[in-house]
Design a protein around this motif. Structure first.
Motif, PDB file in Angstrom:
ATOM      1  N   GLY A 188      38.645  18.590 -58.950  1.00 39.87           N
ATOM      2  CA  GLY A 188      37.655  17.562 -59.237  1.00 39.87           C
ATOM      3  C   GLY A 188      36.530  18.043 -60.125  1.00 39.87           C
ATOM      4  N   MET A 189      36.766  19.101 -60.891  1.00 38.22           N
ATOM      5  CA  MET A 189      35.754  19.646 -61.785  1.00 38.22           C
ATOM      6  C   MET A 189      35.982  19.126 -63.202  1.00 38.22           C
ATOM      7  N   SER A 190      34.921  19.088 -63.981  1.00 42.49           N
ATOM      8  CA  SER A 190      35.069  18.725 -65.392  1.00 42.49           C
ATOM      9  C   SER A 190      35.748  19.865 -66.137  1.00 42.49           C
ATOM     10  N   VAL A 191      36.577  19.522 -67.085  1.00 41.36           N
ATOM     11  CA  VAL A 191      37.326  20.525 -67.845  1.00 41.36           C
ATOM     12  C   VAL A 191      36.380  21.192 -68.842  1.00 41.36           C
ATOM     13  N   LYS A 192      36.161  22.484 -68.665  1.00 41.19           N
ATOM     14  CA  LYS A 192      35.286  23.252 -69.547  1.00 41.19           C
ATOM     15  C   LYS A 192      35.973  24.550 -69.943  1.00 41.19           C
ATOM     16  N   ARG A 193      35.672  25.002 -71.126  1.00 38.72           N
ATOM     17  CA  ARG A 193      36.200  26.268 -71.610  1.00 38.72           C
ATOM     18  C   ARG A 193      35.206  27.387 -71.299  1.00 38.72           C
ATOM     19  N   LEU A 194      35.719  28.552 -71.023  1.00 38.61           N
ATOM     20  CA  LEU A 194      34.869  29.710 -70.766  1.00 38.61           C
ATOM     21  C   LEU A 194      34.246  30.195 -72.069  1.00 38.61           C
ATOM     22  N   GLN A 195      33.069  30.716 -72.001  1.00 32.56           N
ATOM     23  CA  GLN A 195      32.314  31.098 -73.191  1.00 32.56           C
ATOM     24  C   GLN A 195      32.363  32.606 -73.399  1.00 32.56           C
ATOM     25  N   GLN A 196      32.845  33.012 -74.570  1.00 31.18           N
ATOM     26  CA  GLN A 196      32.905  34.430 -74.924  1.00 31.18           C
ATOM     27  C   GLN A 196      31.560  34.880 -75.468  1.00 31.18           C
ATOM     28  N   ASP A 197      31.171  36.107 -75.166  1.00 29.87           N
ATOM     29  CA  ASP A 197      29.878  36.594 -75.631  1.00 29.87           C
ATOM     30  C   ASP A 197      30.012  37.402 -76.914  1.00 29.87           C
ATOM     31  N   ILE A 198      28.864  37.671 -77.531  1.00 25.61           N
ATOM     32  CA  ILE A 198      28.771  38.526 -78.720  1.00 25.61           C
ATOM     33  C   ILE A 198      27.894  39.702 -78.331  1.00 25.61           C
ATOM     34  N   ALA A 199      28.379  40.908 -78.557  1.00 28.53           N
ATOM     35  CA  ALA A 199      27.699  42.101 -78.048  1.00 28.53           C
ATOM     36  C   ALA A 199      26.276  42.239 -78.579  1.00 28.53           C
ATOM     37  N   THR A 200      26.013  41.743 -79.784  1.00 28.12           N
ATOM     38  CA  THR A 200      24.695  41.921 -80.394  1.00 28.12           C
ATOM     39  C   THR A 200      23.695  40.842 -79.977  1.00 28.12           C
TER      40      THR A 200
END
Length: 587
Positions: free
Chosen positions: A264-276
């Motif tokens: 029952g959760m909204s479909v979301k994509r995981l967020q990749q980070d940028i090291a800097t």
């Protein structure tokens, strides 16, 4: 009249009918033939309509990051043929070699006129290297406050920076750029740059005042205080592996989406980070916590390259709580309205928050202490920087309220010195204060000494500048969500000397975000489809992409109201060619 002729003057009525019939016959036989010839005849190259369409097309290419080859595409040519059959579209070479430099020259001349009227200008700069071509670019953006206390911004350069990026080479490039725009060093208020040593040394060799980017300093403080710790670094590494698994597998993402729907959760994509960018790591950790249930359910049925333990989940949640104020501060200082006046209040508020105990500090108290030490180390000399202190004093939201008693006195003296230097007069208020009388150790002397310390500022010779400062600081501050520029626009008649100083000091940004955002545009211009474009054309396109929208101003706004509808007539005439649209509005 026709009825009168018919009933009273039949002969004249017959002549009228005969003349009308002859005219109709002439129009029927001749006009369609002339129109056919006109529609088949192409416009000449110097026709005003051709010039207008050429201008529109090059604006379309610059504003929308279109390829020059778009003018050779079948669909675009069919569209233009349908809109204007008599228009003969020039080749792509015309738009890249003729129309682009002409438009760039027109916009540059307008910006040069604006810069000529600015007494004090602040700049940002940075160096960017393309990932699709062996090109490095040096940016230069300008901002200033005009006489109406409106903040103006413009992109001046994103020129190629070839060879080694030494301090001498960068200083030479700056001398060339400032010379091209006829900007004297006396009008350069400050240059915001990153924390690289070669950039700092280049500004010193060039002979202008420079300051480090606050966002970069905040990045280093977070890295020193949090992200460099072993336990946090391990958690971040595991999070990157988990997100990388989904980034490189569409099947894995589809399965995760199905799990999110089942829960029952909204479909979301995981967020990749940028090291800097530390805040991207913050967003990555936050996205992991948001999808904690979904990831747990996914791991029960499918394989993951790594999983987070209960202790590691706790570390992530604590880090999100601890870094939330830093994320808020980063967004605030990265806004278009942020200035150097925000630095001291932001750091004072941040250090007070970090130094105050909180029930949420369980498990992160050591990290919080280390983070506070890192912030104090990175921003240790901010009160000693005159630009920060004077800008804070001139911001009606802050004034002298964010200084302790010792620093408050120094900041007031700095402000008075600035007013003295700008007025060119030797006010007595900037002279060394009179020496204090030596007091004995009696109680009465202590009373006198305390009163003397607190009224010393008011007892100085009240010149015009001193009187303005006393009155200005005595008034309450304005709310933080109000504009300091709007305040000075309304109060410049009351405090003319302070308003003049505010135009100078409040134009300084606190970050080099404008240059970094410029390179986001550069990456769109120099993409994989245009990786062989020469740097000169790329700079023109970047220049127009950023500056052309700034030249569009609504100069005539009128409304007409036909039956049943309202039309908004908007004319834009600041561009090289005239714009006019009629937009239907609801009643």
């Amino acid at each position: 009249m026709i009825t009168h002729l018919k009933s009273r003057h039949p002969e004249q009525h017959q002549d009228f009918l005969k003349s009308k019939k002859e005219k109709m016959l002439a129009k029927t036989h001749q006009q369609p033939l002339l129109q056919s010839f006109d529609k088949a005849r192409k416009y000449s190259s110097d026709h005003p309509k051709v010039k207008d369409l050429n201008d529109k097309i090059i604006e379309f290419i610059a504003l929308d990051n279109q390829l020059f080859s778009v003018v050779e595409d079948v669909g675009f040519r069919r569209l233009m043929m349908h809109l204007e059959p008599r228009y003969a579209m020039p080749s792509r070479r015309y738009f890249s070699d003729v129309a682009l430099p002409e438009l760039q020259s027109v916009v540059a001349s307008q910006i040069e006129k604006l810069l000529a009227g600015a007494c004090h200008i602040s700049f940002t700069t940075d160096i960017w290297t393309s990932s699709v071509s062996p090109v490095s670019m040096l940016s230069l953006t300008a901002q200033w406050i005009d006489e109406d206390f409106t903040l103006k911004k413009a992109v001046l350069h994103s020129q190629e920076c070839s060879g080694s990026h030494t301090a001498a080479a960068i200083a030479s490039a700056f001398e060339s750029m400032f010379g091209k725009w006829k900007i004297e060093r006396e009008r350069v208020h400050v240059v915001l740059r990153d924390n690289a040593r070669n950039m700092a040394k280049a500004m010193m060799e060039f002979g202008v005042t420079c300051l480090p980017c606050m966002a970069h300093s905040l990045q280093l403080a977070v890295n020193d205080g949090v992200l460099s710790q072993r336990s946090v670094a391990d958690v971040v590494a595991v999070g990157r592996r988990i997100i990388g698994h989904f980034k490189h597998s569409q099947l894995a993402y589809s399965r995760l989406a199905d799990v999110q729907k089942e829960l029952g959760m909204s479909v979301k994509r995981l967020q990749q980070d940028i090291a800097t960018r530390w805040n991207s790591t913050f967003y990555m950790m936050r996205s992991l916590v948001e999808q904690k249930r979904a990831l747990g359910a996914y791991a029960a049925d499918f394989e993951l390259p790594a999983t987070l333990t209960a202790n590691q989940w706790g570390i992530i949640e604590n880090m999100i709580t601890l870094l939330a104020p830093f994320e808020q501060l980063t967004r605030d200082i990265s806004s278009a309205e942020a200035s150097a006046a925000d630095v001291i209040p932001a750091v004072v508020a941040l250090t007070r928050l970090l130094g105050r105990p909180n029930d949420m500090d369980r498990g992160v108290q050591t990290t919080k202490t280390t983070l506070l030490e890192a912030v104090n180390h990175r921003f240790n000399g901010m009160h000693c920087e005159a630009l920060y202190s004077v800008a804070t004093m001139l911001d009606a939201r802050y004034k002298d309220r964010y200084f302790d008693e010792e620093k408050k006195r120094s900041a007031r003296d700095l402000l008075l010195k600035v007013l003295d230097d700008m007025s060119g007069s030797a006010d007595a208020s900037t002279e060394d204060p009179p020496e204090k009388r030596t007091r004995t150790g009696s109680l009465l002397d202590m009373y006198d000494e305390i009163l003397e310390e607190n009224v010393m500022f008011e007892e100085q010779d009240k010149t015009a500048s001193v009187s303005q400062v006393i009155s200005y600081l005595a008034e309450p501050t304005i709310p933080r969500n109000h504009s300091p520029l709007e305040y000075w626009k309304c109060n410049q008649a009351r405090f003319p000397a302070l308003a003049l100083a505010a135009r100078k000091y409040l134009c300084a940004p606190c970050t080099s975000v404008d240059s970094e955002r410029l390179f986001s545009v550069a990456s769109d211009v120099m993409d994989e489809k245009r990786n062989r474009m020469d740097s000169e054309k790329a700079e023109m396109l970047i220049f127009l992409k950023k500056n052309l929208p700034l030249e569009i101003e609504v100069v005539n706004l009128t409304c007409s109201s036909p039956i049943g509808t309202h039309n908004l007539i908007i004319e834009l005439t600041d561009l090289p060619c005239h714009h006019k649209w009629s937009l239907p509005l609801c009643k």
